[in-house]
Design an enzyme around this catalytic site. Structure first.
Site, PDB file in Angstrom:
ATOM      1  N   LYS A  71      43.643  37.748  46.846  1.00 39.98           N
ATOM      2  CA  LYS A  71      44.122  37.912  45.469  1.00 39.98           C
ATOM      3  C   LYS A  71      45.395  38.736  45.491  1.00 39.98           C
ATOM      4  O   LYS A  71      45.565  39.602  46.335  1.00 39.98           O
ATOM      5  CB  LYS A  71      43.079  38.649  44.618  1.00 39.98           C
ATOM      6  CG  LYS A  71      43.193  38.366  43.143  1.00 39.98           C
ATOM      7  CD  LYS A  71      42.388  37.142  42.778  1.00 39.98           C
ATOM      8  CE  LYS A  71      42.505  36.807  41.312  1.00 39.98           C
ATOM      9  NZ  LYS A  71      41.597  35.690  40.957  1.00 39.98           N
ATOM     10  N   PRO A 109      47.995  30.502  39.909  1.00 42.12           N
ATOM     11  CA  PRO A 109      48.063  31.237  38.639  1.00 42.12           C
ATOM     12  C   PRO A 109      46.778  32.024  38.377  1.00 42.12           C
ATOM     13  O   PRO A 109      45.712  31.655  38.857  1.00 42.12           O
ATOM     14  CB  PRO A 109      48.212  30.134  37.586  1.00 42.12           C
ATOM     15  CG  PRO A 109      48.279  28.846  38.308  1.00 42.12           C
ATOM     16  CD  PRO A 109      47.825  29.062  39.709  1.00 42.12           C
ATOM     17  N   SER A 141      45.683  24.655  36.177  1.00 40.55           N
ATOM     18  CA  SER A 141      44.314  24.438  36.658  1.00 40.55           C
ATOM     19  C   SER A 141      43.268  24.743  35.594  1.00 40.55           C
ATOM     20  O   SER A 141      42.076  24.530  35.810  1.00 40.55           O
ATOM     21  CB  SER A 141      44.067  25.301  37.898  1.00 40.55           C
ATOM     22  OG  SER A 141      44.200  26.672  37.575  1.00 40.55           O
ATOM     23  N   THR A 145      39.163  24.064  35.521  1.00 40.79           N
ATOM     24  CA  THR A 145      38.187  25.159  35.509  1.00 40.79           C
ATOM     25  C   THR A 145      37.190  24.923  34.377  1.00 40.79           C
ATOM     26  O   THR A 145      35.976  25.089  34.549  1.00 40.79           O
ATOM     27  CB  THR A 145      38.899  26.517  35.326  1.00 40.79           C
ATOM     28  OG1 THR A 145      39.892  26.649  36.345  1.00 40.79           O
ATOM     29  CG2 THR A 145      37.917  27.678  35.421  1.00 40.79           C
ATOM     30  N   GLY A 172      41.473  32.118  25.737  1.00 39.75           N
ATOM     31  CA  GLY A 172      42.716  31.960  26.503  1.00 39.75           C
ATOM     32  C   GLY A 172      42.808  30.520  26.988  1.00 39.75           C
ATOM     33  O   GLY A 172      42.199  29.620  26.412  1.00 39.75           O
ATOM     34  N   GLY A 175      39.202  29.285  28.087  1.00 39.26           N
ATOM     35  CA  GLY A 175      38.265  29.361  26.959  1.00 39.26           C
ATOM     36  C   GLY A 175      38.567  28.324  25.885  1.00 39.26           C
ATOM     37  O   GLY A 175      37.651  27.722  25.311  1.00 39.26           O
ATOM     38  N   ALA A 227      37.003  35.805  29.219  1.00 36.04           N
ATOM     39  CA  ALA A 227      38.143  36.735  29.121  1.00 36.04           C
ATOM     40  C   ALA A 227      38.132  37.660  30.336  1.00 36.04           C
ATOM     41  O   ALA A 227      37.796  37.219  31.431  1.00 36.04           O
ATOM     42  CB  ALA A 227      38.064  37.500  27.810  1.00 36.04           C
ATOM     43  N   ALA A 249      35.003  33.698  33.330  1.00 33.67           N
ATOM     44  CA  ALA A 249      35.623  35.002  33.598  1.00 33.67           C
ATOM     45  C   ALA A 249      35.222  35.469  34.996  1.00 33.67           C
ATOM     46  O   ALA A 249      34.071  35.301  35.406  1.00 33.67           O
ATOM     47  CB  ALA A 249      35.185  36.026  32.563  1.00 33.67           C
TER      48      ALA A 249
HETATM   49  N1  PHE Z   1      42.889  31.735  39.022  1.00 31.90           N
HETATM   50  C1  PHE Z   1      42.580  30.916  40.162  1.00 31.90           C
HETATM   51  C2  PHE Z   1      41.475  31.634  40.910  1.00 31.90           C
HETATM   52  O1  PHE Z   1      41.683  32.759  41.301  1.00 31.90           O
HETATM   53  C3  PHE Z   1      43.797  30.853  41.019  1.00 31.90           C
HETATM   54  C4  PHE Z   1      44.018  29.669  41.861  1.00 31.90           C
HETATM   55  C5  PHE Z   1      44.040  28.404  41.350  1.00 31.90           C
HETATM   56  C6  PHE Z   1      44.284  29.854  43.180  1.00 31.90           C
HETATM   57  C7  PHE Z   1      44.268  27.352  42.158  1.00 31.90           C
HETATM   58  C8  PHE Z   1      44.532  28.800  44.006  1.00 31.90           C
HETATM   59  C9  PHE Z   1      44.527  27.544  43.492  1.00 31.90           C
HETATM   60  O2  PHE Z   1      40.400  31.103  41.041  1.00 31.90           O
END
Ligand code: PHE
Length: 342
Positions: A71, A109, A141, A145, A172, A175, A227, A249
């Site tokens: 991260k 992101p 993405s 998600t 967001g 959400g 969130a 989240a």
């Molecule tokens: N926000 C996503 C996560 O941490 C970030 C991510 C998306 C990282 C796609 C790599 C590829 O799960």
């Protein structure tokens, strides 16, 4: 020390603290988003990066990805805002730090960053997922998600979504997609966001708008945290009236032991790192494995099967879903580590 590598650098151009935590590469390249947020102290950003990167290792392992967890946290000072040129400097600094890792870690992101920011980071390093499709990436993405969240919500109960009630905490990017998809399925939703501007979305999708506190304690089938993390604490558990909790989240529990407190209260907590994997599953399927969008979407839908299996294991062994998921992730990562040591 759990983490393989932690880099803390004051950005050469921006002067802003940049933290990259590589938790594990035992299963492959570490991946995890770039969070851009204000912290009381940069050390709080470090704490966040350590926890979030560890969660990414579990997320990747349980999603069956050949990836580890990492991260990035850009720790702004309280109240600090970035104009466009300053933002570019920050993102170029982030890109340089990631470039220095030589491919051990790739970003994407996260809260505070989006696909356009990945283009800026990619000016310094190729290791940035989710650039816009026009720019050669797999795009935003958040919708993927949300698809994984919907698959998880379906896995929680055989009852159709349209006959159940949900409280979505946070409208967001993810959400808002979850709300739209649940509304399309005919579900009854209570929603909230700290940002009053999001209220229009409630109207648009026929949901009831409430305060974040009322939303968190709403009398619904499922609470959907969408969130910031840390919303589930030992203290709040007695006030909760939902039957289950499942949402995108990251790091929903203030500490791991809270999973046990929820379990004792009879509330089913679906581990956030299982539920929220849709974004990374889609991005890696398309960008690393060159799969079609349809193949990628099928993989995202399989998150529901993974959650169902975790819940089955928990029931069969008399543990919490959190414990079942943690054990499974640890086994997978340990097997990867043994392979790496050979
Ligand atoms: N926000 C996503 C996560 O941490 C970030 C991510 C998306 C990282 C796609 C790599 C590829 O799960």
């Amino acid at each position: 020390m759990d983490h393989e590598r932690i880099i803390i650098e004051r950005g050469r151009r921006s002067g802003v603290p940049i933290i990259v935590a590589v938790h594990s590469t035992a299963l492959g390249q570490a991946i995890g988003g770039c969070r851009l947020a204000a912290y009381p102290d940069w050390r709080d950003g470090l704490t966040d990066a350590l926890r979030l990167s560890a969660a990414m290792s579990a997320k990747c392992a349980l999603a069956g990805l050949p990836n580890g967890g990492g991260k990035t946290v850009v720790a702004l000072a309280p109240g600090q805002t970035l104009d466009a040129p300053a933002r570019r400097e920050v993102l170029h600094d982030v890109g340089d730090v990631i470039a220095g890792l030589g491919g051990a870690y790739a970003t994407g992101p996260d809260m505070g960053t989006g696909p356009d920011d990945m283009v800026t980071i990619a000016e310094r390093t190729p290791y940035a997922f989710c650039r816009p499709v026009e720019a050669g990436g797999s795009g935003d993405s958040s919708e993927h998600t949300a698809v994984g969240v919907l698959a998880s919500l379906q896995a929680l109960s055989p009852e159709p979504l349209g006959e159940r009630t949900f409280a979505i905490l946070g409208l967001g990017r993810v959400g808002a997609h979850v709300l739209r998809m649940l509304a399309e399925a005919g579900a009854t939703c209570v929603v909230s966001d700290v940002d009053e501007d999001r209220r229009a979305l409630a109207g648009k999708y026929g949901a009831t708008w409430t305060s974040p506190e009322e939303c968190r304690t709403a009398d619904v089938d499922v609470l959907v945290p969408a969130a910031t993390g840390g919303l589930l604490t030992r203290e709040i558990v007695p006030a909760l009236r939902c039957a289950a909790i499942a949402g995108p989240a990251n790091n929903q529990l203030d500490e791991p032991a809270t999973a046990g407190v929820l379990h004792e209260r009879g509330i089913l907590w679906a581990p956030d790192y299982v539920v929220s994997a849709g974004g990374i599953v889609h991005a890696t399927a398309v960008e690393l494995h060159h799969e079609t969008s349809e193949q990628a979407t099928n993989r995202v839908a399989a998150i529901g099967d993974t959650l169902a299996e975790v819940l089955r294991t928990a029931r069969a062994t008399g543990t919490t879903p959190a414990e079942a998921a943690r054990a499974r992730a640890e086994n997978l990562i340990a097997a990867g580590r043994r392979r790496m040591a050979r």
